[in-house]
Design an enzyme around this catalytic site. Structure first.
Site, PDB file in Angstrom:
ATOM      1  N   GLU A 115       0.827  -1.210   0.000  1.00 33.08           N
ATOM      2  CA  GLU A 115       0.000   0.000   0.000  1.00 33.08           C
ATOM      3  C   GLU A 115       0.864   1.264   0.000  1.00 33.08           C
ATOM      4  O   GLU A 115       0.527   2.243  -0.651  1.00 33.08           O
ATOM      5  CB  GLU A 115      -0.956   0.009   1.202  1.00 33.08           C
ATOM      6  CG  GLU A 115      -2.085  -0.998   1.108  1.00 33.08           C
ATOM      7  CD  GLU A 115      -3.017  -0.748  -0.089  1.00 33.08           C
ATOM      8  OE1 GLU A 115      -2.997   0.355  -0.644  1.00 33.08           O
ATOM      9  OE2 GLU A 115      -3.740  -1.677  -0.462  1.00 33.08           O
ATOM     10  N   TYR A 140      -5.827   6.438   4.803  1.00 28.70           N
ATOM     11  CA  TYR A 140      -6.099   5.396   3.807  1.00 28.70           C
ATOM     12  C   TYR A 140      -5.341   4.105   4.148  1.00 28.70           C
ATOM     13  O   TYR A 140      -5.922   3.012   4.187  1.00 28.70           O
ATOM     14  CB  TYR A 140      -5.707   5.883   2.392  1.00 28.70           C
ATOM     15  CG  TYR A 140      -5.676   4.735   1.429  1.00 28.70           C
ATOM     16  CD1 TYR A 140      -6.856   4.245   0.869  1.00 28.70           C
ATOM     17  CD2 TYR A 140      -4.480   4.066   1.126  1.00 28.70           C
ATOM     18  CE1 TYR A 140      -6.849   3.142   0.027  1.00 28.70           C
ATOM     19  CE2 TYR A 140      -4.460   2.975   0.295  1.00 28.70           C
ATOM     20  CZ  TYR A 140      -5.647   2.518  -0.256  1.00 28.70           C
ATOM     21  OH  TYR A 140      -5.638   1.425  -1.066  1.00 28.70           O
ATOM     22  N   ASP A 142      -9.294   5.523  -1.593  1.00 33.60           N
ATOM     23  CA  ASP A 142      -8.257   6.136  -2.428  1.00 33.60           C
ATOM     24  C   ASP A 142      -8.914   6.730  -3.679  1.00 33.60           C
ATOM     25  O   ASP A 142     -10.146   6.793  -3.780  1.00 33.60           O
ATOM     26  CB  ASP A 142      -7.169   5.113  -2.791  1.00 33.60           C
ATOM     27  CG  ASP A 142      -7.695   3.995  -3.687  1.00 33.60           C
ATOM     28  OD1 ASP A 142      -8.923   3.968  -3.963  1.00 33.60           O
ATOM     29  OD2 ASP A 142      -6.897   3.152  -4.129  1.00 33.60           O
ATOM     30  N   CYS A 189     -14.466   0.423 -13.678  1.00 38.69           N
ATOM     31  CA  CYS A 189     -14.918   1.805 -13.498  1.00 38.69           C
ATOM     32  C   CYS A 189     -13.705   2.730 -13.654  1.00 38.69           C
ATOM     33  O   CYS A 189     -13.317   3.445 -12.738  1.00 38.69           O
ATOM     34  CB  CYS A 189     -15.575   1.970 -12.128  1.00 38.69           C
ATOM     35  SG  CYS A 189     -16.544   3.483 -11.988  1.00 38.69           S
ATOM     36  N   CYS A 223     -19.210  -0.069 -18.238  1.00 39.45           N
ATOM     37  CA  CYS A 223     -20.427  -0.245 -17.435  1.00 39.45           C
ATOM     38  C   CYS A 223     -21.155  -1.544 -17.800  1.00 39.45           C
ATOM     39  O   CYS A 223     -21.833  -2.142 -16.949  1.00 39.45           O
ATOM     40  CB  CYS A 223     -21.345   0.953 -17.599  1.00 39.45           C
ATOM     41  SG  CYS A 223     -20.566   2.508 -17.100  1.00 39.45           S
ATOM     42  N   CYS A 258     -20.143  -4.189 -15.432  1.00 36.19           N
ATOM     43  CA  CYS A 258     -20.082  -3.800 -14.020  1.00 36.19           C
ATOM     44  C   CYS A 258     -21.101  -4.556 -13.169  1.00 36.19           C
ATOM     45  O   CYS A 258     -22.296  -4.553 -13.482  1.00 36.19           O
ATOM     46  CB  CYS A 258     -20.313  -2.300 -13.905  1.00 36.19           C
ATOM     47  SG  CYS A 258     -20.276  -1.735 -12.203  1.00 36.19           S
ATOM     48  N   CYS A 276     -26.292   1.948 -10.065  1.00 32.75           N
ATOM     49  CA  CYS A 276     -25.432   3.105 -10.334  1.00 32.75           C
ATOM     50  C   CYS A 276     -26.235   4.301 -10.843  1.00 32.75           C
ATOM     51  O   CYS A 276     -26.755   4.304 -11.952  1.00 32.75           O
ATOM     52  CB  CYS A 276     -24.354   2.732 -11.343  1.00 32.75           C
ATOM     53  SG  CYS A 276     -23.202   4.093 -11.654  1.00 32.75           S
TER      54      CYS A 276
HETATM   55 FE1  SF4 Z   1     -18.711   2.676 -12.700  1.00 37.61          FE
HETATM   56 FE2  SF4 Z   1     -21.346   2.909 -12.438  1.00 37.61          FE
HETATM   57 FE3  SF4 Z   1     -20.302   2.209 -14.772  1.00 37.61          FE
HETATM   58 FE4  SF4 Z   1     -20.234   0.545 -12.709  1.00 37.61          FE
HETATM   59  S1  SF4 Z   1     -22.015   1.281 -13.776  1.00 37.61           S
HETATM   60  S2  SF4 Z   1     -18.549   0.988 -14.121  1.00 37.61           S
HETATM   61  S3  SF4 Z   1     -19.953   1.948 -11.006  1.00 37.61           S
HETATM   62  S4  SF4 Z   1     -20.018   4.143 -13.723  1.00 37.61           S
END
Ligand code: SF4
Length: 397
Positions: free
Chosen positions: A47, A130, A148, A200, A207, A210, A216
C-alpha cells in the site's frame, strides 16, 4: 426519500461486489485469495508503494523488497541508504524514509508485530488514514473503509455525487463507509479497488461489465464518465537550474547526498544550483559548481515534473583529474565518487538518472573526440574555467 432508497440497496451492492471479487479478483503478488487474510507486512509494504504509483511499476520492486527484507524486523535492520536505493524510481521518497522509520518503530515498540486497529496504525510513521484503513481491513478484518482515488471515483459515480473534489471527499467517505459490510471488509475494500482499476476506469468505464450497474445513479443519469468533477488546479510553476556532471579520469562520477528532510531527502543527486523560477545567473552558477573545471554545456535540457512544480535543468559536464579538489560550496562531506557500475544500484531518483543519461548520451561524441587527443584533454582538465564566466560569455554572445 433518496437516502432510504440507497439504504435498501447498500447490502445488495456489497454482496454483488463480493461475489464479483470472488470470481474476478486480480492476482497480485501482495494479495491473499478472497476470504483469507494477508500478512500485515505485505499489505503495508504494497500500500505504501502503490501510493501515486502504478501496479506495473510497483510489482518488481515489491518482489525485490520482499526477497531482501522478508519481514518487518529485517527491514528495520536495513541501512536507510539501502532502502532508498531499492526504492529508486518509485518517486515520493519521503515514503521510503517513513517506511524505514515505521519498520524500526514496529520492531522496537511492537515486538515486530503491526498493531491490529486503524487507530493504532495511524500512530506509525507514514501511515495515513487510507493506509491504516487498508491494513486494518485486509490484514486484520477490522470494519474499516480505505478510500483512495479509485474508490472515490466509483463512489462518486455510484451515487452521482456532483460536488467537485476535494470538497466531495467527506460525502464520499460517508457513502463508502455505509456500503462496507460487517464481515469481509478487506475483500470489500479490494473489490472496490479492483472495480476502479479494471472496470470503473477514469475514461470509458466498462459499465456493461459492471456488477453494480443496476444500482449506479451516475450510469442511470448518463453522467458517469464525467464524474468525479474536480476543482481546477493552479498551474504548476516551472523551476530551473544547472546540474554539474563531473567525471574523474578514473571513470567515477561525482554525486552528493541530499539533506535527510524535504524533497528527495537522503537520496543521491548530481550537484546543481538551487532550483528557482528564474534561471540562475553566472554568479549563482559559479558559486554552486562543485569543482573548478572546463565545464561544457550539454545541448538540450532535462525536464521532470514533481507534484508541485515542473523542473528544467541545463546540464554542464567536465572531465576532471583524480586529485581534483571539491569547492567548499559543494558540501564535500556529502559528496562521493561512484563508478558507472555502481550507478544502477545507487539511491538515485529518476530526475538524476535523467540528468546522467543526458550528460552521457549527449556528450558521447565530445568524449570520443576528446579521447583522440589526450593532450587536449589534459589541457582541458588543467584549464580551470569557471562555469559562470563560460555561461556569461555565451549569453552575451
Ligand atoms: Fe462505474 Fe457505475 Fe459504470 Fe459501474 S455502472 S462501471 S460503477 S459508472
Amino acid at each position: 426519500m433518496q437516502d432510504s432508497h440507497i439504504a435498501m440497496e447498500e447490502g445488495a451492492i456489497a454482496e454483488a461486489l463480493l461475489a464479483w471479487y470472488g470470481r474476478e479478483a486480480r492476482a497480485l503478488p501482495w494479495r491473499a485469495p478472497p476470504k483469507s487474510r494477508q500478512d500485515p507486512y505485505k499489505v503495508w509494504l504494497s500500500e505504501i508503494m502503490l501510493q501515486q504509483t502504478t501496479v506495473k511499476a510497483v510489482t518488481p520492486r515489491y518482489i525485490n523488497f520482499l526477497r531482501r527484507w522478508p519481514d518487518v524486523n529485517a527491514l528495520a535492520r536495513a541501512e536507510l541508504g539501502e532502502v532508498l536505493a531499492a526504492w529508486a524510481g518509485l518517486g515520493y521518497y519521503a515514503r521510503a524514509r517513513n517506511l524505514h522509520a515505521c519498520a524500526q518503530r514496529v520492531a522496537k515498540d511492537h515486538d515486530g508485530a503491526f498493531p491490529g486497529t486503524e487507530t493504532e496504525l495511524r500512530k506509525l510513521p507514514g501511515i495515513g488514514a487510507y493506509t491504516a484503513a487498508a491494513i486494518a481491513a485486509i490484514a486484520f478484518g477490522e470494519h474499516a473503509t480505505p478510500v483512495d482515488g479509485n474508490i472515490e471515483r466509483v463512489i462518486a459515480r455510484l451515487f452521482a455525487i456532483e460536488t467537485p473534489l476535494p470538497a466531495a471527499k467527506p460525502e464520499i467517505k460517508v457513502r463508502a463507509e455505509a456500503l462496507t459490510p460487517d464481515t469481509r471488509a478487506g475483500d470489500f475494500a479490494q473489490s472496490m479497488m479492483d472495480l476502479g482499476a479494471t472496470i470503473c476506469t477514469p475514461r470509458r468505464p466498462a459499465c456493461g461489465l459492471c456488477p453494480v450497474r443496476p444500482a449506479c445513479r451516475g450510469y442511470a443519469q448518463g453522467i458517469a464518465e464525467q464524474l468525479p468533477y474536480k476543482e481546477e488546479k493552479a498551474a504548476r510553476p516551472t523551476r530551473r537550474g544547472v546540474a554539474f556532471v563531473a567525471m574523474r579520469e578514473d571513470g567515477t562520477v561525482l554525486l552528493r547526498t541530499r539533506p535527510p528532510k524535504g524533497l528527495l531527502g537522503g537520496m543521491l543527486e548530481v550537484p546543481s544550483t538551487p532550483w528557482e523560477e528564474t534561471s540562475p545567473n553566472g554568479e549563482i552558477i559559479a558559486a554552486h559548481a562543485p569543482v573548478d573545471a572546463a565545464w561544457q554545456d550539454v545541448s538540450g535540457r532535462v525536464e521532470h515534473t514533481f507534484t508541485h512544480f515542473h523542473l528544467e535543468l541545463c546540464v554542464a559536464r567536465a572531465a576532471v583529474p583524480e586529485d581534483v579538489v571539491l569547492n567548499d560550496g559543494a558540501n564535500p562531506a556529502q559528496c562521493r565518487w561512484l563508478t558507472l557500475r555502481e550507478l544502477p544500484g545507487a539511491a538515485l531518483p529518476t530526475v538524476m538518472r535523467k540528468v546522467l543519461a543526458h550528460a552521457f548520451e549527449t556528450g558521447a561524441s565530445r568524449s570520443s573526440r576528446s579521447r583522440k587527443s589526450s593532450r587536449a584533454k589534459r589541457r582541458a582538465s588543467k584549464t580551470r574555467v569557471s562555469p559562470a564566466r563560460r555561461t556569461a560569455n555565451r549569453r552575451s554572445a
